[in-house]
Design a protein around this motif. Structure first.
Motif, PDB file in Angstrom:
ATOM      1  N   ARG A 421       1.018  -1.110   0.086  1.00 26.63           N
ATOM      2  CA  ARG A 421      -0.158   0.127  -0.012  1.00 26.63           C
ATOM      3  C   ARG A 421       0.986   1.191  -0.170  1.00 26.63           C
ATOM      4  N   TYR A 422       0.420   2.350  -0.575  1.00 29.41           N
ATOM      5  CA  TYR A 422       1.215   3.489  -0.862  1.00 29.41           C
ATOM      6  C   TYR A 422       1.029   4.350   0.218  1.00 29.41           C
ATOM      7  N   ASN A 423       1.985   4.755   0.999  1.00 31.79           N
ATOM      8  CA  ASN A 423       1.837   5.588   2.190  1.00 31.79           C
ATOM      9  C   ASN A 423       1.955   6.961   1.797  1.00 31.79           C
ATOM     10  N   VAL A 424       0.971   7.801   2.225  1.00 33.21           N
ATOM     11  CA  VAL A 424       0.947   9.234   1.512  1.00 33.21           C
ATOM     12  C   VAL A 424       1.884   9.956   2.170  1.00 33.21           C
ATOM     13  N   LEU A 425       1.722   9.858   3.428  1.00 37.07           N
ATOM     14  CA  LEU A 425       2.435  10.454   4.404  1.00 37.07           C
ATOM     15  C   LEU A 425       4.378  10.628   4.116  1.00 37.07           C
ATOM     16  N   ARG A 426       4.514   9.246   4.108  1.00 39.47           N
ATOM     17  CA  ARG A 426       6.021   8.929   4.049  1.00 39.47           C
ATOM     18  C   ARG A 426       6.486   8.982   2.548  1.00 39.47           C
ATOM     19  N   LYS A 427       5.511   8.728   1.618  1.00 38.79           N
ATOM     20  CA  LYS A 427       5.780   8.787   0.153  1.00 38.79           C
ATOM     21  C   LYS A 427       6.590   7.315  -0.090  1.00 38.79           C
ATOM     22  N   ARG A 428       6.180   6.327   0.186  1.00 40.67           N
ATOM     23  CA  ARG A 428       6.927   4.949  -0.033  1.00 40.67           C
ATOM     24  C   ARG A 428       5.802   4.137  -0.119  1.00 40.67           C
ATOM     25  N   LYS A 429       5.951   2.700  -0.330  1.00 45.11           N
ATOM     26  CA  LYS A 429       5.121   1.636  -0.230  1.00 45.11           C
ATOM     27  C   LYS A 429       5.473   0.841   0.647  1.00 45.11           C
ATOM     28  N   ASP A 430       4.499   0.587   1.671  1.00 46.03           N
ATOM     29  CA  ASP A 430       4.428  -0.433   2.932  1.00 46.03           C
ATOM     30  C   ASP A 430       3.950  -1.683   2.715  1.00 46.03           C
ATOM     31  N   SER A 431       4.264  -2.534   3.433  1.00 48.37           N
ATOM     32  CA  SER A 431       3.451  -3.579   3.465  1.00 48.37           C
ATOM     33  C   SER A 431       1.888  -3.627   4.140  1.00 48.37           C
ATOM     34  N   TRP A 432       1.121  -4.318   3.583  1.00 48.91           N
ATOM     35  CA  TRP A 432      -0.300  -4.195   4.273  1.00 48.91           C
ATOM     36  C   TRP A 432      -1.203  -5.497   4.060  1.00 48.91           C
ATOM     37  N   ASP A 433      -1.858  -5.875   5.163  1.00 47.14           N
ATOM     38  CA  ASP A 433      -2.822  -7.011   5.124  1.00 47.14           C
ATOM     39  C   ASP A 433      -4.000  -6.676   4.873  1.00 47.14           C
ATOM     40  N   TYR A 434      -4.378  -7.148   3.557  1.00 44.66           N
ATOM     41  CA  TYR A 434      -6.018  -6.742   2.932  1.00 44.66           C
ATOM     42  C   TYR A 434      -6.789  -7.898   3.433  1.00 44.66           C
TER      43      TYR A 434
END
Length: 585
Positions: A421-434
């Motif tokens: 998932r794209y992290n808008v605050l940190r401007k990077r892609k983080d792992s995420w459990d959907y």
């Protein structure tokens, strides 16, 4: 052990008659001229009268000029014999230097540029630091004395002829010199009269004070971003308004020429020559267009109607009928076809009933604009190309917007399946459990995108190719504008006719077979004349580079012609740093 001192001696100075040497003693002994007077007191009194005049501030370079010594002539070996005042040295190393001809604006210069400003690229290639500065920072080299050639010594050699002329005017004036000074003053006054008349005319029409200019520019502010003709008009108005001020700065300048004054001189006459050549070529082309407007209209009418109206309609209908066995989505293809066909049909009626019937008049008007210059005709042709292809541009924007959104959705779904998932605050892609529901919804959306992609890509490719062809036509017209507006024609001809008037440093010829070392002016290389023109051309090449255009096409970006402000030399000068140009996809 006696100290050996180098003495710079003008090559064109007579060595047959003795006299008192006038010049500078620091950082190196540089002789400007010889006064043929009876005593040292007479020489110092003449020099004092020069130093008390208005020219004294211009003659101070490192140190004030003084009476260096007495020149007695040549010895048996044809060597100069100079008796220095206030110096213990008896051994002198005479070095001849070519004295610049101030009448023809010849100088020694290390910081000369064709234009008043230098681009970052030219500053990197041709640094303005003196050779002494580089030697002093080299820890492996031996200690360098301050007598090395540097900017102060070069300025002294430039001022040598000016000081010699000032001294001779106070010694005697021959009848021939009186006549020459009369015509020289008459020439300067005539330039002042012409500049004053031109300035008064501009003030009378409210152009000279800049009020009307600011008003016209305020009106053209919006049009400059849309129409190339308005931008070209602004370029010509700016050049015409700046002519009186440039003329005053060039012909009313007191003192010897400098690298900046020569740059202003080259800029001024280069603009004059470009404007005149632009008008001459434009008038020739304009007369051809005016005389053959009917013939050209009959030749272009059918071709334009087929290329701009019939061909896009046939292409849209062909794509809607599963071309080459490619099965597109029926509903989406029908929606694309009907929507885009409506835009093409509406603008096609405008072309058929408004523009094409008046095509002879439009060609005739473009020919009339040629009397103002070829650039005006080319700018009008660029605007006409944008108007007749407006429907293709709108279709391209719509299809590009849908294609860009599809790429965004595809990227989001790709992150979904990878558990990112794209992290808008940190401007990077983080792992995420959907959750399972989110994965199911993503699968459904991915299926829709996958099945609709061929249809979207097909219609986007059609109008992207059409837009690419139009942009390439604009690239050719923009290249002509850069060529006609900023080609260094006068600088090139001046470099061929009078190379010494375009200084590019100096050369030092060593002594060979009993000759004396000689310092000469080195003319600027031809490559440096085209520095700024090549820089503007590199901007065009960077904007219309095939790899960049392909990247914009694949990314669904907005493909457009280059902004006119980026191929305008005056705007680069006003911004100061031209290297901040960045292209957005």
């Amino acid at each position: 052990m006696q100290k050996v001192l180098p003495v710079l001696w003008p090559k064109d100075l007579s060595c047959e008659v003795g006299g008192y040497c006038i010049g500078w003693t620091r950082p190196v002994i540089c002789v400007a001229g010889v006064l043929y007077v009876d005593s040292r007191n007479d020489a110092e009194s003449i020099l004092s009268s020069v130093q008390l005049s208005d020219e004294s501030a211009q003659l101070s370079c490192g140190s004030s000029p003084r009476v260096i010594g007495r020149f007695t002539g040549l010895d048996v070996k044809r060597r100069l014999v100079i008796e220095l005042h206030d110096s213990e040295a008896t051994t002198l190393q005479v070095i001849f230097y070519q004295r610049p001809n101030l009448r023809y604006m010849e100088i020694y210069a290390l910081d000369f540029h064709i234009y008043d400003f230098a681009t970052p690229k030219s500053r990197a290639r041709y640094p303005t630091k003196s050779p002494l500065a580089f030697i002093m920072h080299d820890f492996t080299s031996p200690t360098v004395t301050p007598s090395s050639l540097g900017p102060e010594v070069l300025n002294q050699m430039n001022l040598g002829a000016f000081l010699d002329q000032s001294l001779r005017r106070r010694v005697h004036l021959t009848p021939h010199r009186n006549v020459w000074l009369y015509f020289a003053s008459l020439q300067r006054s005539s330039h002042r009269i012409v500049a004053k008349v031109f300035q008064t005319t501009l003030l009378f029409t409210n152009w000279g004070d800049g009020n009307l200019v600011n008003g016209v520019r305020a009106i053209f502010a919006l049009f400059n971003m849309i129409f190339a003709t308005a931008q070209q008009v602004d370029v010509r108005v700016e050049q015409i308004v700046s002519i009186p001020s440039q003329s005053r700065r060039i012909y009313n300048a007191a003192g010897p020429p400098t690298s900046h004054s020569i740059s202003r001189y080259v800029n001024f006459w280069n603009e004059i020559w470009l404007i005149l050549n632009d008008i001459i070529i434009g008038s020739a082309l304009g007369s051809f267009l005016c005389e053959n407007s009917e013939t050209l209209s009959s030749l272009l009418h059918s071709k334009l109607e087929y290329s701009l109206i019939d061909l896009p309609q046939h292409a849209l209908i062909w794509l809607n009928n599963w071309p080459a066995g490619l099965k597109l989505n029926t509903e989406l293809s029908r929606f694309y076809c009907h929507s885009l066909l409506g835009i093409v049909a509406v603008w096609g009626e405008v072309l058929r009933w408004i523009i094409f019937p008046h095509l002879p008049s439009i060609i005739y008007a473009i020919g009339l604009l040629g009397s103002l210059g070829l650039t005006m005709s080319v700018s009008a042709l660029s605007d006409l190309l944008g108007i007749v292809t407006l429907h293709l541009h709108i279709c391209y924007i719509m299809s590009a917007a849908v294609f860009s959104q599809q790429l965004t959705i595809s990227g989001s779904l790709w992150n979904l399946f990878r558990g990112k998932r794209y992290n808008v605050l940190r401007k990077r892609k983080d792992s995420w459990d959907y959750d399972v529901d989110q994965l199911v919804l993503g699968t459904i959306l991915f299926t829709l995108v996958a099945f609709l992609s061929p249809t979207i890509i097909t219609y986007y490719a059609l109008f992207a190719l059409a837009r690419l062809i139009i942009v390439l036509f604009h690239a050719g017209l923009d290249t002509i504008l850069v060529l006609m507006n900023h080609f260094p024609l006068f600088a090139l001809l001046l470099r061929i006719k009078s190379p010494l008037r375009m200084p590019g440093g100096f050369t030092f010829r060593l002594a060979e077979h009993g000759s004396v070392p000689l310092i000469q002016i080195q003319s600027i290389p031809f490559s440096r004349i085209f520095d700024h023109y090549v820089y503007l051309g590199s901007r065009l090449a960077a904007h219309y580079h095939p790899l960049r255009l392909i990247r914009v096409l694949l990314g669904g970006g907005r493909m457009s012609s280059i902004p006119r402000s980026y191929i305008r030399l005056r705007s680069v000068q006003n911004r100061g740093d031209a290297g901040a140009y960045r292209e957005k996809p």
